[in-house]
Design a protein around this motif. Structure first.
Motif, PDB file in Angstrom:
ATOM      1  N   ASP A  90       5.250  12.915  -0.921  1.00 34.36           N
ATOM      2  CA  ASP A  90       4.016  12.433  -1.205  1.00 34.36           C
ATOM      3  C   ASP A  90       2.917  12.884  -0.547  1.00 34.36           C
ATOM      4  N   PHE A  91       1.786  12.956  -1.159  1.00 34.24           N
ATOM      5  CA  PHE A  91       0.547  13.098  -0.253  1.00 34.24           C
ATOM      6  C   PHE A  91       0.741  12.677   0.985  1.00 34.24           C
ATOM      7  N   PRO A  92       0.135  13.490   2.019  1.00 34.44           N
ATOM      8  CA  PRO A  92       0.481  12.998   3.307  1.00 34.44           C
ATOM      9  C   PRO A  92      -0.809  12.061   3.738  1.00 34.44           C
ATOM     10  N   LYS A  93      -0.351  10.786   4.411  1.00 36.35           N
ATOM     11  CA  LYS A  93      -1.112   9.764   4.761  1.00 36.35           C
ATOM     12  C   LYS A  93      -1.532  10.183   6.093  1.00 36.35           C
ATOM     13  N   PRO A  94      -2.900   9.768   6.630  1.00 36.39           N
ATOM     14  CA  PRO A  94      -3.156  10.018   8.137  1.00 36.39           C
ATOM     15  C   PRO A  94      -2.440   9.049   9.075  1.00 36.39           C
ATOM     16  N   SER A  95      -1.748   9.495   9.947  1.00 34.31           N
ATOM     17  CA  SER A  95      -0.959   8.855  11.012  1.00 34.31           C
ATOM     18  C   SER A  95      -2.112   7.837  11.530  1.00 34.31           C
ATOM     19  N   ASP A 133      -5.966  12.552   5.704  1.00 35.38           N
ATOM     20  CA  ASP A 133      -4.970  13.426   6.652  1.00 35.38           C
ATOM     21  C   ASP A 133      -6.201  14.758   6.797  1.00 35.38           C
ATOM     22  N   ARG A 134      -6.366  15.329   7.765  1.00 33.56           N
ATOM     23  CA  ARG A 134      -6.843  16.450   8.145  1.00 33.56           C
ATOM     24  C   ARG A 134      -6.080  17.762   8.085  1.00 33.56           C
ATOM     25  N   ARG A 135      -4.920  17.669   8.116  1.00 33.51           N
ATOM     26  CA  ARG A 135      -3.851  18.584   8.397  1.00 33.51           C
ATOM     27  C   ARG A 135      -3.506  18.978   6.833  1.00 33.51           C
ATOM     28  N   ASN A 136      -1.981  18.669   6.493  1.00 33.80           N
ATOM     29  CA  ASN A 136      -1.529  19.087   5.504  1.00 33.80           C
ATOM     30  C   ASN A 136      -2.424  18.503   4.269  1.00 33.80           C
ATOM     31  N   GLY A 137      -3.166  17.366   4.199  1.00 34.34           N
ATOM     32  CA  GLY A 137      -3.828  16.664   3.195  1.00 34.34           C
ATOM     33  C   GLY A 137      -4.895  17.630   2.870  1.00 34.34           C
ATOM     34  N   GLU A 138      -5.773  17.945   3.922  1.00 32.36           N
ATOM     35  CA  GLU A 138      -6.839  18.506   3.754  1.00 32.36           C
ATOM     36  C   GLU A 138      -6.401  20.052   3.179  1.00 32.36           C
ATOM     37  N   THR A 153      -9.242   3.408   0.842  1.00 37.02           N
ATOM     38  CA  THR A 153      -9.309   4.423   1.639  1.00 37.02           C
ATOM     39  C   THR A 153      -9.630   3.915   3.025  1.00 37.02           C
ATOM     40  N   ASP A 154     -10.251   2.865   3.179  1.00 37.80           N
ATOM     41  CA  ASP A 154     -10.482   2.230   4.473  1.00 37.80           C
ATOM     42  C   ASP A 154      -9.099   1.792   5.146  1.00 37.80           C
ATOM     43  N   ALA A 155      -8.150   1.479   4.350  1.00 41.45           N
ATOM     44  CA  ALA A 155      -6.903   0.999   4.793  1.00 41.45           C
ATOM     45  C   ALA A 155      -6.106   2.136   4.934  1.00 41.45           C
ATOM     46  N   GLY A 156      -6.418   3.470   4.791  1.00 41.37           N
ATOM     47  CA  GLY A 156      -5.426   4.547   5.196  1.00 41.37           C
ATOM     48  C   GLY A 156      -5.057   5.233   3.932  1.00 41.37           C
ATOM     49  N   VAL A 157      -5.326   4.849   2.706  1.00 36.65           N
ATOM     50  CA  VAL A 157      -4.454   5.572   1.361  1.00 36.65           C
ATOM     51  C   VAL A 157      -5.861   6.806   1.396  1.00 36.65           C
ATOM     52  N   PRO A 158      -5.280   7.830   1.337  1.00 36.98           N
ATOM     53  CA  PRO A 158      -6.167   9.048   1.239  1.00 36.98           C
ATOM     54  C   PRO A 158      -6.789   9.086  -0.384  1.00 36.98           C
ATOM     55  N   GLY A 159      -7.950   9.657  -0.146  1.00 36.94           N
ATOM     56  CA  GLY A 159      -8.857   9.568  -1.657  1.00 36.94           C
ATOM     57  C   GLY A 159      -9.614  10.504  -1.550  1.00 36.94           C
ATOM     58  N   LEU A 204       0.800  -1.296  -0.063  1.00 34.73           N
ATOM     59  CA  LEU A 204       0.047  -0.021  -0.073  1.00 34.73           C
ATOM     60  C   LEU A 204       0.710   1.190  -0.034  1.00 34.73           C
ATOM     61  N   ASP A 205       2.141   1.080   0.415  1.00 34.14           N
ATOM     62  CA  ASP A 205       3.200   2.186   0.292  1.00 34.14           C
ATOM     63  C   ASP A 205       2.933   3.025  -0.956  1.00 34.14           C
ATOM     64  N   LYS A 206       2.817   2.324  -2.032  1.00 30.41           N
ATOM     65  CA  LYS A 206       3.124   2.722  -3.166  1.00 30.41           C
ATOM     66  C   LYS A 206       1.914   3.477  -3.627  1.00 30.41           C
ATOM     67  N   PHE A 207       0.679   3.327  -3.016  1.00 27.56           N
ATOM     68  CA  PHE A 207      -0.403   3.912  -3.493  1.00 27.56           C
ATOM     69  C   PHE A 207      -0.590   5.441  -2.575  1.00 27.56           C
ATOM     70  N   VAL A 208      -0.220   6.608  -3.598  1.00 25.81           N
ATOM     71  CA  VAL A 208      -0.056   7.854  -2.934  1.00 25.81           C
ATOM     72  C   VAL A 208      -1.592   8.188  -2.639  1.00 25.81           C
ATOM     73  N   PHE A 209      -2.477   8.244  -3.404  1.00 28.01           N
ATOM     74  CA  PHE A 209      -3.672   8.759  -3.488  1.00 28.01           C
ATOM     75  C   PHE A 209      -4.569   8.018  -4.450  1.00 28.01           C
ATOM     76  N   VAL A 210      -5.897   7.863  -4.076  1.00 25.88           N
ATOM     77  CA  VAL A 210      -6.836   7.117  -5.038  1.00 25.88           C
ATOM     78  C   VAL A 210      -7.986   7.854  -5.359  1.00 25.88           C
ATOM     79  N   MET A 211      -8.328   7.943  -6.568  1.00 25.31           N
ATOM     80  CA  MET A 211      -9.771   8.832  -7.148  1.00 25.31           C
ATOM     81  C   MET A 211     -10.715   7.960  -7.801  1.00 25.31           C
ATOM     82  N   GLU A 212     -11.980   8.306  -7.616  1.00 24.26           N
ATOM     83  CA  GLU A 212     -12.691   7.446  -8.424  1.00 24.26           C
ATOM     84  C   GLU A 212     -14.070   8.514  -8.555  1.00 24.26           C
TER      85      GLU A 212
END
Ligand SMILES: [Zn+2]
Length: 475
Positions: A465-470, A372-377, A410-416, A348-356
């Protein structure tokens, strides 16, 4: 008191501080304004204007009934594979991924009539997965009409046994009302019903039945599950309340066949610096065996294809790879997406962001985001601020799913992000004969392509990389 106030300010300051965006990151995204303007100009006024509508129409007119298990679906996947691999393709690497063990259900002849107290034909669509009426012949029985599961359960088995249960549950929201489609047959069978006619899941109807997948609970007796229209459900309820006996004849000879293999289609536009890092831009290719699936979801899939073509036509290539994925068997329960996720979940590390995009491709409003709700948002909001020219600047955050097929990621923590459009009419046409190109608008599609292209390009091109939620948080 003074101390308390300073303490309060200190707390507020710390809290505000924690929500602040990294100024360097904000500036980095603002620097993309000329690129965003270039993309928008190309789509609204350049050679790419109207391209999405044109390609979408060509696709859905050629491959209309792309239900899982059909040759049409596999032919449509091969057609797009050829397009992706053809001389004029902009993609670097395209492949099909087998998805085995998928349900193969076919609709047969079907018809229904109200026989007593008056005669009327009824428009119906069996739900995907439903069994046929016995021997595929008309089943004639008295009907009980309920408005809820609670009302059904309040009845005695002797009032339901051997009868057809009709549901006139109305429409609250798709997510709530769809339970009647999933479980209506099993719940009715528990009281001895021999078929379930279920009001279509939709807020509006011109005598339009809506199909969709249904399920039988483990161990329950299987009875036919068939969609009727809102108009007929209400009419039957009115008659039922008068106390008159209702008799219905219903026939369906749908069949469930041996499981089949279908394919996800995956195409990479390679990144320049981190080609192994991926931004997924996706939609699903399958639909039902009615209409053309123009809005569900060929439109959502096509804006992703065209977005990459536009990025390429402008000589742009992001640092990371943009990966188009066309999911198969979404309508059968997100099965193509689930299979793909299972093959990738250890990387999953290689998946930076997912869109649909799978809520229609009507007037785009902005993005629905989870992550992530800080820099991601901050990143998503800043990207949206570059989209004033197409009026797609609206932002909404959710802790839940932003779009069907990417939910596992996204359930596994990849931002989307999901495309947020004016989907008010989406469920008018959803899973009906009315889901045709007629519901699509070339200008709205162009703006959706522009939103998709700007967002995917910037996210794939950022320095970091787009920040992932901790661990997943909602604050
Ligand atoms: Zn869909």
């Amino acid at each position: 008191m003074k101390i308390q106030i300073s303490l309060l300010f200190a707390i507020l300051f710390v809290h505000t501080k924690s929500q602040e965006c990294d100024p360097a990151l904000i500036q980095e995204i603002r620097n993309y304004r000329p690129v965003a303007e270039l993309i928008i100009e190309e789509i609204l006024h350049g050679a790419s204007k109207g391209l999405c509508y044109e390609k979408l129409a060509e696709f859905v007119d050629s491959y209309q009934l792309r239900i899982t298990g059909s040759q049409v679906l596999e032919d449509s996947i091969d057609y797009l594979l050829e397009q992706y691999q053809g001389e004029r393709s902009v993609m670097d690497n395209t492949w099909k991924e087998s998805v085995p063990n998928l349900p193969h259900w076919t609709r047969g002849e079907e018809e229904a009539f109200l026989i007593e107290p008056v005669h009327k034909s009824m428009s119906i669509l069996a739900f995907g997965g439903s069994i046929a009426t016995p021997l595929g012949e008309p089943l004639v029985a008295e009907a009980v009409v309920v408005t809820s599961f609670d009302e059904l359960r309040s009845l005695d088995a002797s009032q339901v046994s051997g009868k057809i249960v009709v549901y006139n549950q109305g429409y609250v929201s798709y997510s709530q009302s769809v339970n009647y489609r999933y479980k209506g047959a099993s719940e009715a069978a528990k009281l001895g019903a021999i078929a379930a006619l279920i009001e279509s899941i939709g807020p509006f109807s011109i005598n339009s039945p809506h199909t969709g997948v249904m399920t039988y609970a483990e161990g329950d007796t299987k009875i036919p599950a068939i969609a009727i229209t809102q108009e007929d459900a209400e009419m039957l309820r009115r008659i039922y309340l008068t106390g008159e006996r209702i008799v219905i004849s219903v026939k369906s000879n749908s069949q469930t066949h041996q499981p089949i293999t279908s394919h996800n289609l995956i195409a990479d536009y390679n990144g320049t610096r981190y080609p192994d890092k991926v931004v997924v831009v996706s939609g699903h290719i399958d639909n039902w065996d009615v209409g053309q699936g123009a809005m569900d979801d060929a439109g959502g899939m096509m804006i992703g294809l065209i977005a990459v073509e536009v990025i390429n036509s402008l000589g742009l290539r992001p640092k990371r790879t943009i990966r188009n994925i066309l999911w198969t068997a979404e309508e059968q329960g997100l099965l193509g997406a689930e299979h793909y996720f299972n093959t990738q979940k250890n990387e999953l590390d290689k998946f930076v962001f997912v869109m649909e995009s799978d809520s229609g491709t009507f007037d785009p409003q902005g993005l629905t985001y989870t992550g992530d709700r800080r820099n991601g948002e901050c990143i998503i909001k800043e990207i949206l601020s570059l989209l004033g020219a197409i009026n797609a600047t609206r932002y909404q955050w959710t802790s839940g799913s932003v779009s069907t097929d990417i939910t596992h990621f996204t359930d596994a923590g990849v931002p989307g992000a999901g495309l947020w459009d004016t989907d008010g009419q989406y469920f008018y046409f959803h899973h009906t004969e009315g889901d045709m190109m007629t519901v699509e608008d070339p200008n709205a599609l162009d703006r959706a392509v522009a939103l998709w292209a700007v967002a995917s390009y910037i996210i794939a091109d950022l320095t970091d990389d787009f920040p992932k939620p901790s661990p997943r948080t909602t604050n």
